[in-house]
Design a protein around this motif. Structure first.
Motif, short mmCIF file in Angstrom:
data_model
loop_
_atom_site.label_atom_id
_atom_site.label_comp_id
_atom_site.label_asym_id
_atom_site.label_seq_id
_atom_site.Cartn_x
_atom_site.Cartn_y
_atom_site.Cartn_z
N ASP A 154 0.84 -1.19 0.00
CA ASP A 154 0.00 0.00 0.00
C ASP A 154 0.88 1.25 0.00
N GLU A 155 0.45 2.29 -0.67
CA GLU A 155 1.28 3.51 -0.78
C GLU A 155 1.61 4.09 0.58
N TYR A 156 0.71 3.94 1.55
CA TYR A 156 0.98 4.50 2.87
C TYR A 156 2.02 3.68 3.62
N ALA A 157 2.00 2.36 3.44
CA ALA A 157 3.03 1.52 4.04
C ALA A 157 4.39 1.78 3.41
N LEU A 158 4.40 1.95 2.10
CA LEU A 158 5.66 2.20 1.40
C LEU A 158 6.22 3.58 1.73
N LYS A 159 5.34 4.50 2.06
CA LYS A 159 5.77 5.87 2.32
C LYS A 159 6.77 5.95 3.49
N THR A 160 6.54 5.15 4.53
CA THR A 160 7.43 5.19 5.69
C THR A 160 8.59 4.22 5.56
N GLY A 161 8.42 3.16 4.79
CA GLY A 161 9.48 2.16 4.63
C GLY A 161 9.74 1.33 5.87
N GLU A 162 8.83 1.37 6.85
CA GLU A 162 9.08 0.68 8.12
C GLU A 162 9.00 -0.83 8.00
#
Length: 257
Positions: free
Chosen positions: A52-60
């Motif tokens: 998901d773009e939000y998960a990828l945004k943080t890279g955690e």
């Protein structure tokens, strides 16, 4: 707080710590042929897409489960990772409600609270194949209304976002009441270890109130420059036999990061 969504942090190093200990405790509890109750106060949506773009945004997640999944191949946590992927796709990651639903049995009772309407709707959908009760309500209040539960044997996971800063002050009071009403329950609190040590007073109060509890912490580098979380903690009342040894094993995994 209705603005918080866990998708940004799903599968990070704190999740791995929390979920590995949770899965181990649930497997321990189900080794006995006696029904139990599982309560979760801040459930989230139960399944997350790590692409998901939000998960990828943080890279955690890339720094968390992507690096450590192989360490849990022969572990109940690893079993839930594989089952979630089989049912939802290779990029799916189980939140704690899904881990509980997969490891518990039809005779067990599961109560999940989620106050965010969209997250609750996603939770309700994800949990629809399982005998689970999803509550659109405040989790702390739900716990007070259910404790002591039936069956009385079981555990509760308290996993707030801590975006409500007063949580650090009110949680010890809530746990004091929970423990008094449910003295046989395993009560597990997750907390972040931040660079500002916001958790310190809370943990001191909890340790004074419950000196026999298991406190386990792991440390790690910030997920990105300026990120405040540098560790993950679990404070567990009535820890099951062997939980301290499992915690030490997890500590060794994090030392190799």
């Amino acid at each position: 707080m209705l603005s918080y969504q866990h998708i940004y942090h799903a599968g990070n190093l704190a999740d791995v710590h929390k979920h590995a200990l949770l899965a181990w405790m649930l497997r321990y509890l189900t080794a006995k042929d006696k029904p139990l109750t599982y309560i979760e106060t801040h459930a989230g949506r139960a399944v997350y897409d790590l692409q998901d773009e939000y998960a990828l945004k943080t890279g955690e997640a890339a720094q968390g489960i992507a690096r450590l999944e192989g360490k849990f191949a022969d572990h109940p946590y690893g079993e839930t990772l594989q089952q979630t992927k089989a049912e939802n796709g290779e990029t799916a990651y189980p939140g704690s409600p899904m881990i509980a639903a997969q490891l518990l049995r039809a005779t067990d009772k599961i109560h999940l609270a989620e106050l965010h309407p969209a997250e609750h709707a996603a939770l309700d959908f994800a949990m629809s194949p399982y005998p689970v009760t999803c509550h659109l309500t405040d989790g702390f209040g739900m716990a007070h209304s259910l404790i002591p539960p039936t069956p009385r044997r079981g555990m509760m996971l308290i996993d707030p976002s801590y975006e409500i800063k007063t949580d650090y002050e009110t949680i010890p009071r809530d746990i004091r009441k929970y423990a008094r009403a449910w003295n046989v329950g395993i009560i597990a609190l997750w907390y972040p270890i931040l660079t500002n040590f916001a958790h310190s007073d809370m943990i001191k109060t909890l340790s004074d109130d419950h000196p026999d509890a298991l406190r386990h912490e792991v440390r790690f580098d910030p997920a990105r420059p300026g990120h405040g979380m540098v560790g993950s903690g679990m404070f567990i009342l009535n820890p099951p036999y062997g939980a301290d040894a499992e915690a030490k094993r997890i500590t060794n995994i994090y030392k190799d990061l």
